[in-house]
Design a protein around this motif. Structure first.
Motif, PDB file in Angstrom:
ATOM      1  N   SER A 102       0.817  -1.218   0.000  1.00 25.64           N
ATOM      2  CA  SER A 102       0.000   0.000   0.000  1.00 25.64           C
ATOM      3  C   SER A 102       0.848   1.265   0.000  1.00 25.64           C
ATOM      4  O   SER A 102       0.411   2.310   0.487  1.00 25.64           O
ATOM      5  N   PHE A 103       2.056   1.169  -0.522  1.00 23.07           N
ATOM      6  CA  PHE A 103       2.932   2.326  -0.679  1.00 23.07           C
ATOM      7  C   PHE A 103       3.732   2.159  -1.959  1.00 23.07           C
ATOM      8  O   PHE A 103       3.764   1.065  -2.547  1.00 23.07           O
ATOM      9  N   THR A 104       4.363   3.216  -2.407  1.00 20.39           N
ATOM     10  CA  THR A 104       5.166   3.150  -3.622  1.00 20.39           C
ATOM     11  C   THR A 104       6.578   2.683  -3.288  1.00 20.39           C
ATOM     12  O   THR A 104       7.302   3.355  -2.559  1.00 20.39           O
ATOM     13  N   PRO A 105       6.993   1.511  -3.766  1.00 15.92           N
ATOM     14  CA  PRO A 105       8.307   0.963  -3.411  1.00 15.92           C
ATOM     15  C   PRO A 105       9.461   1.737  -4.044  1.00 15.92           C
ATOM     16  O   PRO A 105       9.290   2.467  -5.023  1.00 15.92           O
ATOM     17  N   GLU A 106      10.639   1.532  -3.495  1.00 14.66           N
ATOM     18  CA  GLU A 106      11.882   1.977  -4.114  1.00 14.66           C
ATOM     19  C   GLU A 106      12.355   0.809  -4.977  1.00 14.66           C
ATOM     20  O   GLU A 106      12.951  -0.152  -4.480  1.00 14.66           O
ATOM     21  N   TRP A 107      12.053   0.856  -6.276  1.00 15.48           N
ATOM     22  CA  TRP A 107      12.203  -0.301  -7.150  1.00 15.48           C
ATOM     23  C   TRP A 107      13.635  -0.799  -7.260  1.00 15.48           C
ATOM     24  O   TRP A 107      13.867  -1.975  -7.563  1.00 15.48           O
ATOM     25  N   SER A 108      14.600   0.059  -7.030  1.00 15.64           N
ATOM     26  CA  SER A 108      15.998  -0.358  -7.157  1.00 15.64           C
ATOM     27  C   SER A 108      16.394  -1.405  -6.125  1.00 15.64           C
ATOM     28  O   SER A 108      17.431  -2.068  -6.275  1.00 15.64           O
ATOM     29  N   LYS A 109      15.595  -1.591  -5.107  1.00 12.45           N
ATOM     30  CA  LYS A 109      15.921  -2.555  -4.061  1.00 12.45           C
ATOM     31  C   LYS A 109      15.612  -3.997  -4.483  1.00 12.45           C
ATOM     32  O   LYS A 109      16.088  -4.943  -3.856  1.00 12.45           O
ATOM     33  N   TYR A 110      14.802  -4.183  -5.529  1.00  7.70           N
ATOM     34  CA  TYR A 110      14.260  -5.503  -5.849  1.00  7.70           C
ATOM     35  C   TYR A 110      14.929  -6.118  -7.074  1.00  7.70           C
ATOM     36  O   TYR A 110      15.446  -5.407  -7.937  1.00  7.70           O
ATOM     37  N   ASN A 111      14.858  -7.445  -7.136  1.00  2.70           N
ATOM     38  CA  ASN A 111      15.366  -8.189  -8.283  1.00  2.70           C
ATOM     39  C   ASN A 111      14.197  -8.768  -9.074  1.00  2.70           C
ATOM     40  O   ASN A 111      13.367  -8.039  -9.587  1.00  2.70           O
ATOM     41  N   ARG A 112      14.124 -10.090  -9.146  1.00  2.29           N
ATOM     42  CA  ARG A 112      13.039 -10.742  -9.903  1.00  2.29           C
ATOM     43  C   ARG A 112      11.677 -10.489  -9.271  1.00  2.29           C
ATOM     44  O   ARG A 112      10.700 -10.222  -9.968  1.00  2.29           O
ATOM     45  N   LEU A 113      11.621 -10.625  -7.960  1.00  2.00           N
ATOM     46  CA  LEU A 113      10.349 -10.452  -7.260  1.00  2.00           C
ATOM     47  C   LEU A 113      10.145  -8.979  -6.940  1.00  2.00           C
ATOM     48  O   LEU A 113      10.912  -8.387  -6.184  1.00  2.00           O
ATOM     49  N   ARG A 114       9.102  -8.412  -7.527  1.00  2.00           N
ATOM     50  CA  ARG A 114       8.798  -7.000  -7.326  1.00  2.00           C
ATOM     51  C   ARG A 114       7.343  -6.886  -6.879  1.00  2.00           C
ATOM     52  O   ARG A 114       6.450  -7.441  -7.528  1.00  2.00           O
ATOM     53  N   PRO A 115       7.091  -6.206  -5.789  1.00  2.00           N
ATOM     54  CA  PRO A 115       5.720  -6.152  -5.262  1.00  2.00           C
ATOM     55  C   PRO A 115       4.757  -5.431  -6.190  1.00  2.00           C
ATOM     56  O   PRO A 115       5.128  -4.477  -6.881  1.00  2.00           O
ATOM     57  N   THR A 116       3.525  -5.919  -6.200  1.00  2.00           N
ATOM     58  CA  THR A 116       2.440  -5.219  -6.872  1.00  2.00           C
ATOM     59  C   THR A 116       1.917  -4.143  -5.921  1.00  2.00           C
ATOM     60  O   THR A 116       1.912  -4.326  -4.714  1.00  2.00           O
ATOM     61  N   VAL A 117       1.472  -3.033  -6.460  1.00  2.00           N
ATOM     62  CA  VAL A 117       1.082  -1.887  -5.644  1.00  2.00           C
ATOM     63  C   VAL A 117      -0.428  -1.659  -5.720  1.00  2.00           C
ATOM     64  O   VAL A 117      -1.009  -1.678  -6.811  1.00  2.00           O
ATOM     65  N   HIS A 118      -1.055  -1.459  -4.565  1.00  2.00           N
ATOM     66  CA  HIS A 118      -2.442  -0.990  -4.530  1.00  2.00           C
ATOM     67  C   HIS A 118      -2.397   0.516  -4.838  1.00  2.00           C
ATOM     68  O   HIS A 118      -2.284   1.347  -3.932  1.00  2.00           O
ATOM     69  N   GLU A 119      -2.473   0.842  -6.118  1.00  2.00           N
ATOM     70  CA  GLU A 119      -2.220   2.204  -6.572  1.00  2.00           C
ATOM     71  C   GLU A 119      -3.124   3.264  -5.934  1.00  2.00           C
ATOM     72  O   GLU A 119      -2.626   4.319  -5.508  1.00  2.00           O
ATOM     73  N   PRO A 120      -4.442   3.052  -5.836  1.00  2.00           N
ATOM     74  CA  PRO A 120      -5.277   4.099  -5.231  1.00  2.00           C
ATOM     75  C   PRO A 120      -4.876   4.419  -3.790  1.00  2.00           C
ATOM     76  O   PRO A 120      -4.877   5.586  -3.374  1.00  2.00           O
ATOM     77  N   ILE A 121      -4.508   3.380  -3.033  1.00  2.00           N
ATOM     78  CA  ILE A 121      -4.103   3.581  -1.640  1.00  2.00           C
ATOM     79  C   ILE A 121      -2.752   4.286  -1.577  1.00  2.00           C
ATOM     80  O   ILE A 121      -2.554   5.225  -0.795  1.00  2.00           O
ATOM     81  N   ALA A 122      -1.811   3.825  -2.413  1.00  2.00           N
ATOM     82  CA  ALA A 122      -0.468   4.425  -2.413  1.00  2.00           C
ATOM     83  C   ALA A 122      -0.515   5.877  -2.876  1.00  2.00           C
ATOM     84  O   ALA A 122       0.119   6.756  -2.274  1.00  2.00           O
TER      85      ALA A 122
END
Length: 219
Positions: free
Chosen positions: A64-84
């Motif tokens: 429920s927040f916008t991740p810092e994408w540079s931290k992730y590799n293959r597995l990247r979280p999906t975002v609940h965009e309206p909440i974030a």
């Protein structure tokens, strides 16, 4: 917080978005809570709550927040965009601080059907090779990286006083997956055996431990 004893409620961010922060804070204060524990990472599901206006369905596991994408590799979280995009977590944290209330987050880690379906090779596999797509395997290096990245990302983006972690180990075989049908009586021992993982990473770890034990006994 003025009191060392913490009393609070577990709260979904989409319920905050629906009810409004003022109403949620009022409920907490009327219940004499001094802590709010707001979820920041959850799995998909269906929810029907007493105060909800609708039968809510979450179609995917996500944060429920916008991740810092540079931290992730293959597995990247999906975002609940309206909440974030609405900044629900940040606004709730600010409201808690103004009310002198503690702000914690509660975090679901490896129970993630969305990522499991996209990356079945990183999931728990039973003795027959069946994949439990709701359960990312903690022995997999990519899964370990994801869990660490999500944890640090949550600390940096959400900035809670504390994170309560859930589902960071091996999940059981019977977990209520969609249309999970079991027509045989399964005791606890059999359920435990069916929960053991035989993916490549787990098998490699087991073989390595077996070699170490053999060398100890031979010595």
């Amino acid at each position: 917080m003025s009191s060392s004893r913490q009393t609070g409620m577990f709260i979904y961010p989409w319920d905050i978005a629906e009810s409004g922060i003022e109403a949620v804070m009022q409920t907490l204060q009327e219940a004499r809570c001094n802590t709010a524990v707001v979820n920041s990472s959850y799995h998909q599901g269906r929810f029907f709550h007493p105060r909800s206006k609708t039968f809510r369905r979450l179609p995917f596991s996500g944060v429920s927040f916008t991740p810092e994408w540079s931290k992730y590799n293959r597995l990247r979280p999906t975002v609940h965009e309206p909440i974030a995009q609405a900044g629900i977590l940040g606004k709730m944290k600010e409201a808690c601080e103004q009310a002198g209330m503690g702000f914690h987050t509660w975090w679901v880690g490896l129970h993630n059907s969305t990522l499991g379906l996209a990356h079945p090779d990183l999931c728990v596999q039973n003795i027959w090779g069946d994949t439990y797509t709701y359960a990312l395997c903690p022995s997999q290096p990519e899964v370990q990286h994801y869990a660490k990245a999500l944890f640090t990302d949550t600390l940096e983006q959400v900035k809670p006083e504390r994170i309560l972690i859930e589902a960071t180990a091996f999940l059981p075989m019977k977990h209520g997956e969609h249309h999970e049908v079991c027509l045989l009586p399964l005791g606890e021992s059999l359920q435990w055996l069916l929960s053991l993982c035989f993916c490549g990473a787990c098998t490699e770890r087991a073989e390595s431990m077996s070699e170490q034990l053999n060398s100890l006994y031979q010595g």
